[in-house]
Design a protein around this motif. Structure first.
Motif: not given
Ligand code: ATP
Ligand code: MG
Length: 435
Positions: A350-351, A377-381, A398-402, A425-426
């Protein structure tokens, strides 16, 4: 206690600390307040651990003459820094802008320190506390100071320039970031422009990126040293035609012979940052050889524009320090031009802090990804996840880096060229060991 009395205390104890866990012997402790803490409560422990004096604003904590009571600790810190800066009279270069402040500051410091004794902002300490702390490290032997200034809302830069009183100003660029605080791009422009306003009033000069029409318009009537890719710029640079290495290399054009400059920075978007450093070097009469070798030796840190070869055979561009629409687009444009036999993979986060424009900017990012060459493409946040229905085909969210880390443990990436970029923050830096 008056500011003059405080200045005497500072001259006797010129090492300043605001962290009661880091208390150099004989230092001056400033009991700042945060959202969750009140430094006044830590003054006693700072003194026990070696600070000589503690500046506090709560009369209830004062026990002896080592406590210096002021009206407001933050204001005292800022006033002290302003006074110190004006007493020493060292030339100050102020740097602000949306992207590339720290990189420009570091490159400029590398160039100027080949010839001068320089003070420059440590890391990213660029706010209403970091700027005073930087200035309070100023010593009579410093010949030039380079001060990074960050802003989240209108008035921030005016406040910082009132303290640092820069003789020279540089705005790297003006883009869409922190819109939550600024309200609009115009708000960003006006706030960064507070630096030019100050330099204009002080009769100083600018380092001006003349490829940027907005900056050129804002600088009208002012003295400047120009840099950019056009022949009209005093310092003119051109990207090297053959780009075999992932690193930025460019030619410094001087009309007679061109000088090739090889850097250790990934990303063509670093060209203006490097040219700004050349402009400052030339302005302060640093020999060209010293400028070129300083730019060649500087290695970026802290997950900015870094290149890594990993155990899994991946080439990794780590740009996980921050992200906003301009820097994200610059990183993607650059990524798409890197020649490689490897599979291009995007891991983007995310930005943050885009306020009301967040959804539109993330939608624009998804469109840009679709136009690019990456099909993995893997998108996170959470902001990106909220648009999952608009993801390019095959993209995963993915909801978050975990969650992302978990996936990469199960499905490792090999032999790929990976761009890792997102807002701080991500925390995409946590993914580096899995790439
Ligand atoms: P911050 O606001 O966090 O202090 P900054 O302005 O100091 O950021 P840097 O830390 O130098 O910026 O760079 C952060 C990222 O911005 C880089 O990793 C890169 O992605 C991008 N960037 C740097 N320079 C430019 C530029 N001239 N144009 C566009 N993007 C840039
Ligand atoms: Mg910075």
């Amino acid at each position: 206690m008056t500011i003059e009395q405080l200045y005497d205390a500072y001259l006797a104890h010129p090492i300043v600390t605001t962290d009661s866990r880091r208390t150099p012997q004989d230092s001056l402790f400033f009991a700042l307040k945060g959202e969750l803490f009140d430094g006044n409560q830590y003054a006693a422990s700072a003194l026990e651990q070696g600070c000589a004096l503690a500046v506090v604003d709560d009369p209830a904590v004062v026990r002896d003459e080592r406590y210096l009571l002021v009206e407001d600790v933050l204001t005292a810190l800022q006033q002290l820094a302003a006074l110190h800066r004006s007493r020493l009279g060292t030339p100050v270069i102020g740097i602000t802008g949306t992207n590339g402040k720290t990189t420009t500051k570091e490159l400029m410091a590398a160039v100027l320190s080949s010839t001068y004794h320089i003070l420059y902002t440590e890391g990213n300490l660029n706010n209403h506390i970091g700027v005073p702390l930087t200035l309070l490290r100023l010593r009579p032997e410093h010949q030039i100071a380079i001060v990074e200034m960050g802003a989240n809302k209108p008035g921030d830069i005016a406040e910082l320039t009132a303290i640092a009183r820069p003789d020279y100003g540089l705005i790297t660029n003006i883009g869409r970031a922190h819109l939550q605080g600024f309200g609009s791009l115009e708000g960003v422009r006006r706030t960064k422009g507070e630096l030019y306003d100050h330099v204009r009033a002080a009769g100083g000069a600018l380092f001006l990126h003349t490829d940027d029409d907005t900056l050129v318009a804002m600088a009208e009537g002012m003295d400047y040293v120009s840099y950019g890719t056009s022949p009209a710029a005093t310092v003119q640079g051109r990207l090297s035609p053959q780009q075999d290495s992932p690193y930025l290399s460019f030619d410094l054009m001087d009309g007679v012979s061109d000088t090739r400059v090889m850097t250790r920075l990934v990303g063509d978007y670093n060209l203006p940052n490097a040219l700004a450093a050349v402009a400052a070097g030339r302005f302060f009469d640093v020999p060209d050889e010293a400028i070129v070798s300083a730019l060649a030796s500087y290695k970026p840190g802290n997950n900015r524009s870094q290149w890594m070869e990993t155990e899994r055979g991946n080439s990794l561009i780590v740009d996980a320090y921050n992200a906003n629409p301009v820097s994200m687009r610059a990183a993607l444009d650059n990524f798409d031009t890197i020649r490689t036999d490897k599979t291009p993979v995007l891991i983007l986060g995310d930005m943050n802090e885009l306020g009301a424009e967040s959804a539109a900017e993330h939608a624009a990012l998804l469109r840009r990804i679709r136009e690019g060459r990456s099909n993995r493409v893997l998108l996170c946040g959470p902001c990106l996840m909220a648009m999952e229905q608009d993801f390019p085909e095959g993209a995963m969210g993915f909801a978050d880096h975990v969650a992302l880390a978990h996936y990469l443990e199960e499905h490792p990436i090999h032999d790929s060229l990976i761009l890792l970029k997102g807002s701080h923050g991500i925390h995409l830096e946590n993914i580096i060991p899995l790439c």
